[in-house]
Design an enzyme around this catalytic site. Structure first.
Site, PDB file in Angstrom:
ATOM      1  N   LYS A 137     -24.688 -30.451   5.588  1.00 43.85           N
ATOM      2  CA  LYS A 137     -24.630 -29.741   4.312  1.00 43.85           C
ATOM      3  C   LYS A 137     -24.949 -30.719   3.185  1.00 43.85           C
ATOM      4  CE  LYS A 137     -20.564 -28.162   5.624  1.00 43.85           C
ATOM      5  NZ  LYS A 137     -20.702 -28.219   7.104  1.00 43.85           N
TER       6      LYS A 137
ATOM      7  N   HIS B  99     -15.218 -27.132  -1.414  1.00 41.79           N
ATOM      8  CA  HIS B  99     -14.287 -28.259  -1.445  1.00 41.79           C
ATOM      9  C   HIS B  99     -13.326 -28.167  -2.620  1.00 41.79           C
ATOM     10  CE1 HIS B  99     -17.931 -30.213   0.566  1.00 41.79           C
ATOM     11  NE2 HIS B  99     -17.033 -30.010   1.511  1.00 41.79           N
TER      12      HIS B  99
ATOM     13  N   SER C 227       4.203  10.376   3.929  1.00 43.11           N
ATOM     14  CA  SER C 227       5.196  11.333   4.416  1.00 43.11           C
ATOM     15  C   SER C 227       5.632  12.281   3.308  1.00 43.11           C
ATOM     16  CB  SER C 227       6.398  10.596   5.003  1.00 43.11           C
ATOM     17  OG  SER C 227       6.968   9.721   4.041  1.00 43.11           O
ATOM     18  N   SER C 228       5.657  11.792   2.064  1.00 43.20           N
ATOM     19  CA  SER C 228       6.055  12.662   0.950  1.00 43.20           C
ATOM     20  C   SER C 228       5.080  13.820   0.799  1.00 43.20           C
ATOM     21  CB  SER C 228       6.124  11.864  -0.354  1.00 43.20           C
ATOM     22  OG  SER C 228       7.141  10.902  -0.308  1.00 43.20           O
TER      23      SER C 228
ATOM     24  N   PRO D  58      14.721   7.200  -4.351  1.00 42.54           N
ATOM     25  CA  PRO D  58      13.671   7.632  -5.294  1.00 42.54           C
ATOM     26  C   PRO D  58      13.185   9.056  -5.030  1.00 42.54           C
ATOM     27  CG  PRO D  58      12.814   6.007  -3.734  1.00 42.54           C
ATOM     28  CD  PRO D  58      14.301   6.031  -3.558  1.00 42.54           C
TER      29      PRO D  58
END
Length: 506
Positions: free
Chosen positions: A39, A151, A374-375, A486
């Protein structure tokens, strides 16, 4: 792929002696030549270059290919473009050629040509830090850094965090901008291999979202995505970022890219072109029986009640989220807000049917589609079951029986009961109070509704002292569950909003 890899310190080039040791190890194993894939960083060029010269002095055939695929800088310095994740493409191509027995000089020629068609750009939401050190740069919350290296170096530009689609568009446009000296030349009709590289700390979900955005944007520009790699291929420790690498690909490039390898970390990619393989089907038109809906005496009242419920849920969104964070995943307010927004979007362009059963069926469909979780399923069950008892009647007794049927459906399918610290602890006492509507005189209806609301509120508050036996809260240690449920608070808020919309006292 690679026959050897030489590691240096973190973010540092390996010393020449280590590189030379690897070269000589391969020589002793009987190779005919060694290709160093490096590289483009000064330290790497120097240390690998010195090792290459030392190896040549020992009679080893050594060549070096420099990968410089960084597209960040419009006018690169004399050091040139950095080597980034596009190097992985070079590993694969060179490894496939070597496996076929291709001569070293021919491998160098083909790989060097391929490197010209490779480009990479990175973006990050956070810096990284070398173990035991401070972060490599400061990046305020809500900002992202474009064009950074591997880096820990900062990038070329900062901007506010935005959507994956916008980030990808910015990256690809920058990478392919002809005005930049480091751009990747890409035009409509070209075919590319795409690598979406996790820089270390993004989740699989986030990388997948970026991958989808990249494929769609490239296809929108007429570019064919022949192959796609998505995952962690060249990380920058724990950096929360992503880089996009593209390689222009002809049939020969794809043949080498598809060549089988035993390298354990190489993904098992399909050899089928990505572009053109997805099929998106529009959902079937919803049969909501809108044409049969007609207004009635209750339409205005029910519209007003719905508007009040939506307003209340949106107003209490963060309160419900906060309660849910103590015992769940913190999204109860969001899910109720999604239902409220769905109803708000539906109301302006639709008739509120005079038949309550038709309205509840419609609401059940909206909640099922938009609320989620699920609600959403529980509310939809409640509304669907209640709607069946309000098809032909709308008197108070019918409403009371419908609410009871809806509650029974929630209990049967959800498996919870009063006392389990769920929304039923607010709903069941209220529904039991509403059953008095079946025998009460007309003048007492609002008093019963008020009593039902108050019982719902008391029931919601009582969940503070209950042990959760259903829902997510049942998995949490009781000592940590000290706030009201809730879902129960949301039920009480809904009933309170309906009561006030019907003219009840606040």
């Amino acid at each position: 792929m690679l026959s050897a890899a030489v590691a240096g310190g973190v973010f540092a080039s390996p010393p020449p002696a280590s590189v030379l040791a690897a070269i000589l190890c391969l020589r002793d194993a009987g190779v005919s030549g060694v290709l160093l894939i490096v590289k483009n960083y000064t330290g790497d060029r120097l240390n690998f270059g010195l090792a290459a010269e030392q190896a040549r002095n020992r009679g080893v055939a050594v060549e070096m290919v420099i990968v410089a695929d960084d597209c960040a800088f419009d006018q690169p310095s004399k050091a040139g473009r950095r080597g980034l994740c596009g190097t992985v493409f070079v590993h694969k191509l060179a490894g496939a050629l070597a496996e076929e027995g291709c001569p070293l000089d021919e491998i160098v020629s083909k790989v060097t040509e391929a490197v010209k068609g490779i480009g990479t750009l990175g973006v990050s939401l956070s810096p990284c830090s070398v173990p035991g050190c401070l972060p490599s740069f400061d990046l305020p919350a809500g900002e992202m850094e474009l064009g950074l290296g591997i880096h820990g170096e900062p990038g070329i530009k900062r901007s506010k965090v935005t959507s994956a689609d916008e980030v990808v568009k910015t990256m690809v446009d920058h990478m392919t901008n002809p005005a930049s000296q480091s751009h990747l030349s890409l035009k409509s009709g070209d075919s590319v291999v795409l690598c979406v590289n996790n820089l270390g700390a993004l989740s699989c979900l986030e990388i997948s979202v970026v991958t989808r955005s990249a494929i769609r944007y490239l296809e929108g520009r007429g570019v064919q995505v022949a192959r796609v790699m998505s995952g962690s291929f060249m990380t920058s420790l724990e950096m929360a970022g992503v880089s996009l690498s593209m390689m222009r690909a002809d049939q020969e490039i794809l043949r080498l890219f598809d060549a089988k390898t035993t390298a354990s970390a190489w993904p098992n990619l399909s050899t089928v072109c990505i572009s053109g393989t997805s099929y998106i089907l529009d959902p079937p038109a919803k049969d909501m029986q809108e044409t049969s809906h007609t207004e009635g005496p209750l339409s205005d009242v029910m519209r007003k009640a719905l508007e009040a419920v939506c307003f209340s849920l949106l107003q209490r969104q963060e309160e419900l989220n906060s309660l849910d964070r103590a015992s769940g995943d913190g999204d109860c307010g969001n899910t109720h807000a999604q239902a409220a927004k769905a109803i708000q979007e539906w109301l302006p362009s639709h008739i509120v049917p005079g038949c309550p059963g038709q309205l509840l069926s419609t609401l059940a469909g909206l909640v099922q589609e938009r609320m989620g979780g699920s609600s959403g399923a529980l509310y939809s069950l409640f509304l669907t079951a209640a709607a069946a008892l309000l098809k032909d009647r709308s008197d108070p007794a019918a409403w009371a029986n419908a609410m009871h049927a809806g509650t029974d459906a929630m209990r049967w399918y959800g498996g919870a009961d009063p006392g389990d610290r769920t929304m039923l602890d607010a709903l069941c006492p209220a529904v039991e109070e509403l059953r008095r509507l079946t025998t009460s005189p007309p003048g007492g209806h609002m008093a019963i509704l008020q009593a039902a609301v108050e019982k719902a509120e008391l029931g919601a508050e009582s969940t503070r002292d209950l042990t959760a036996r259903a829902g997510r809260a049942s998995y949490i240690a009781t000592v940590h569950v000290t706030l009201p449920d809730p879902g129960a608070v949301a039920i009480a808020a809904i009933l309170r909003a309906v009561f006030e919309a019907l003219g009840g006292q606040k």
